[in-house]
Design an enzyme around this catalytic site. Structure first.
Site, PDB file in Angstrom:
ATOM      1  N   LYS A   1      -8.731  -1.545   6.278  1.00 33.04           N
ATOM      2  CA  LYS A   1      -8.825  -1.242   4.995  1.00 33.04           C
ATOM      3  C   LYS A   1      -7.543  -2.269   4.285  1.00 33.04           C
ATOM      4  CE  LYS A   1      -8.918   2.426   3.462  1.00 33.04           C
ATOM      5  NZ  LYS A   1      -8.492   3.937   2.645  1.00 33.04           N
TER       6      LYS A   1
ATOM      7  N   SER B   1      -7.934   4.347   9.160  1.00 33.23           N
ATOM      8  CA  SER B   1      -8.268   3.871   8.126  1.00 33.23           C
ATOM      9  C   SER B   1      -7.852   3.282   6.728  1.00 33.23           C
ATOM     10  CB  SER B   1      -8.014   5.570   7.208  1.00 33.23           C
ATOM     11  OG  SER B   1      -8.848   5.724   5.937  1.00 33.23           O
TER      12      SER B   1
ATOM     13  N   HIS C   1       1.119  -0.880   0.572  1.00 35.79           N
ATOM     14  CA  HIS C   1       0.122   0.154   0.213  1.00 35.79           C
ATOM     15  C   HIS C   1       0.613   1.183   0.008  1.00 35.79           C
ATOM     16  CE1 HIS C   1      -3.965   2.013   0.859  1.00 35.79           C
ATOM     17  NE2 HIS C   1      -2.620   3.122   1.721  1.00 35.79           N
TER      18      HIS C   1
ATOM     19  N   ARG D   1     -14.551  13.689   6.493  1.00 33.74           N
ATOM     20  CA  ARG D   1     -13.156  13.980   6.738  1.00 33.74           C
ATOM     21  C   ARG D   1     -12.147  14.567   5.377  1.00 33.74           C
ATOM     22  NH1 ARG D   1      -9.738   9.243   8.061  1.00 33.74           N
ATOM     23  NH2 ARG D   1      -7.578  10.431   7.933  1.00 33.74           N
TER      24      ARG D   1
ATOM     25  N   ASP E   1     -15.026   3.082   6.712  1.00 33.96           N
ATOM     26  CA  ASP E   1     -13.937   4.375   6.405  1.00 33.96           C
ATOM     27  C   ASP E   1     -14.509   4.474   4.854  1.00 33.96           C
ATOM     28  OD1 ASP E   1     -11.206   5.237   6.264  1.00 33.96           O
ATOM     29  OD2 ASP E   1     -11.111   4.112   3.920  1.00 33.96           O
TER      30      ASP E   1
HETATM   31  N1  URA Z   1      -5.187   6.878   2.268  1.00 34.62           N
HETATM   32  C1  URA Z   1      -6.409   5.771   3.333  1.00 34.62           C
HETATM   33  O1  URA Z   1      -6.607   5.383   3.121  1.00 34.62           O
HETATM   34  N2  URA Z   1      -6.868   6.502   4.127  1.00 34.62           N
HETATM   35  C2  URA Z   1      -6.030   7.834   5.201  1.00 34.62           C
HETATM   36  O2  URA Z   1      -6.871   8.143   5.626  1.00 34.62           O
HETATM   37  C3  URA Z   1      -5.430   8.687   4.109  1.00 34.62           C
HETATM   38  C4  URA Z   1      -4.859   8.102   3.170  1.00 34.62           C
END
Ligand code: URA
Length: 433
Positions: free
Chosen positions: A187, A183, A82, A168, A161
């Site tokens: 995931k 967040s 990621h 957000r 999320d």
């Molecule tokens: N990427 C994400 O998946 N979440 C965040 O809060 C910031 C960047």
């Protein structure tokens, strides 16, 4: 329990309990807690950061809000990668095929881009006919057979999320380390892989503008993953200038292909080797960095990594002839060079601003529903540390219109050119396990 009491307690600096965080997140997903109370809570968190325990409760609540991918049907070691997002970041398209060519399984759910950063899915969709939505059965079959699939979200993973991130985004509450960590890690946990590599970008084009906060974010994410029995590696990498030489969807796929052919830009290639080697060492396929680098080079030289990309494109119904013939990608009408106004060394080339120019050309979205143009973008002929003569081409703009004088003017100011050379910042800043 009342949401208002929890918000006040957080605002006053009291740590919240597991039950209180459950009440907030569960209630928000179900719609019993309205946006205005969640916004107040998120803003409180920006001023009174989540404690380590609160981050953990938050992550677990978000994870449990939706489906989790069960990778037990996949034979082999499942890894995930990621990036926290950057300009010109096509790393997945290189690291994925490299590690898949060693037999590691990359079952990756990816995202789209918004604003100045591009998303891997948009890049892949620039390949004619490439499908990012395949059935779960096809997805598992593909990963078992060829070790790699990069797809869109076909499962209802972490709905908390999705809802929270959208809120957000419009309430100025993205930049909180605890919120970003929970967040991202919720995931990644939902995606099921046991070994997770995080590429944490640092600098102008990234969420984390300085190394100190990037280290804090990386540590928070590594701890959250480890608490859930995942092997975690976070690599802090430089995002002061765009990654590689190409920014724009099909251009970035071309740059990824060139890198897999062994012709990549030096720093981008180094980053791909470094990230791949971390995964190979963590999964015990290689014993040392030297061994990993040497074996990766072999996979590049003998084209096995490139063939993995070709197989992935074929399995996902794309036209893999693009690998040998770039004219099969969508094309632009004009390629326009931007001349340098000065002679000297490039001292700065702000990633976010280049990303913004690419977006203005049509390569990215201002709003979620905007359509993007896969062909447009910017090829950076000069990067930080390069010497340039007045009149030389700084970059080439790929555009569908000649009416881009404003963008040309802007790029001439984004390139900061001075008499002295600046020490080049390394691409790898730190590795945290
Ligand atoms: N990427 C994400 O998946 N979440 C965040 O809060 C910031 C960047």
């Amino acid at each position: 329990m009342r949401a208002v009491d929890i918000i006040i307690r957080k605002k006053q600096g009291f740590p919240l309990t597991k039950e209180e965080i459950h009440f907030l997140i569960d209630g928000y997903v179900k719609g019993t807690i309205p946006d205005y109370q969640m916004s107040a809570f998120l803003m409180a968190v920006c001023f009174v950061p989540l404690t380590e325990e609160e981050q953990y409760y938050m992550t677990m609540e978000m994870l449990q809000s939706g489906e989790q991918l069960d990778l037990s049907n996949i034979n082999g070691i499942c890894v995930d990668k990621h990036s926290t997002g950057g300009v010109g970041d096509k790393t997945t398209l290189v690291v994925g095929p490299i590690v898949a060519s060693f037999g590691l399984k990359l079952a990756k759910m990816s995202g789209r881009g918004l604003g100045h950063t591009g998303g891997t899915l948009d890049k892949l969709e620039s390949i004619p006919n490439f499908q990012i939505n395949i059935t779960p059965q096809e997805f598992f079959k593909q990963v078992n057979e060829i070790s790699i699939a990069v797809v869109g979200q076909s499962f209802n993973m972490v709905p908390a999320d999705k809802k929270l991130y959208a809120l957000r985004d419009v309430t100025g509450t993205v930049e909180s380390i605890g919120l970003i960590a929970s967040s991202i890690i919720s995931k990644k946990l939902a995606s099921g892989a046991k070994t997770i590599l995080l590429d944490v970008k640092v600098g102008d084009g990234a969420f984390m503008k300085d190394k100190k906060s990037a280290i804090e974010l990386a540590n928070a994410m590594v701890k959250l993953g480890k608490k859930n029995n995942r092997q975690m590696i976070a690599v802090l990498t430089n995002m002061e200038e765009p990654l590689g030489r190409m920014v724009g969807n099909s251009l970035e796929v071309i740059e990824a292909i060139e890198t897999l052919k062994g012709n990549g830009e030096e720093k981008f290639t180094e980053l791909c080797y470094e990230l791949s080697s971390e995964l190979l060492i963590e999964t015990k396929i290689c014993k040392s960095k030297e061994e990993a680098y040497q074996k990766i080079k072999e996979k590049i030289d003998n084209k096995e990594a490139l063939e993995k990309l070709r197989q992935m494109i074929n399995y996902q119904h794309g036209n893999s002839n693009v690998i040998d013939d770039y004219s099969l990608f969508p094309q632009v009408k004009y390629k326009i060079d931007v001349p340098s106004l000065k002679t000297g060394y490039v001292r700065m080339l702000k990633a976010e601003e280049i990303g913004h120019c690419a977006m203005l050309l049509g390569a990215g979205r201002k709003n979620k529903e905007d359509k993007i143009d896969y062909a447009v973008g910017i090829v950076l002929n000069k990067k930080v540390g390069d010497f340039v003569h007045q009149g030389d081409s700084l970059c080439t703009i790929y555009s569908q219109t000649r009416d881009i004088q404003e963008i040309i003017n802007k790029i001439q100011t984004i390139y900061q050119i001075e008499d002295n050379n600046k020490n080049n910042m390394p691409i790898i800043l730190e590795i945290i396990r």
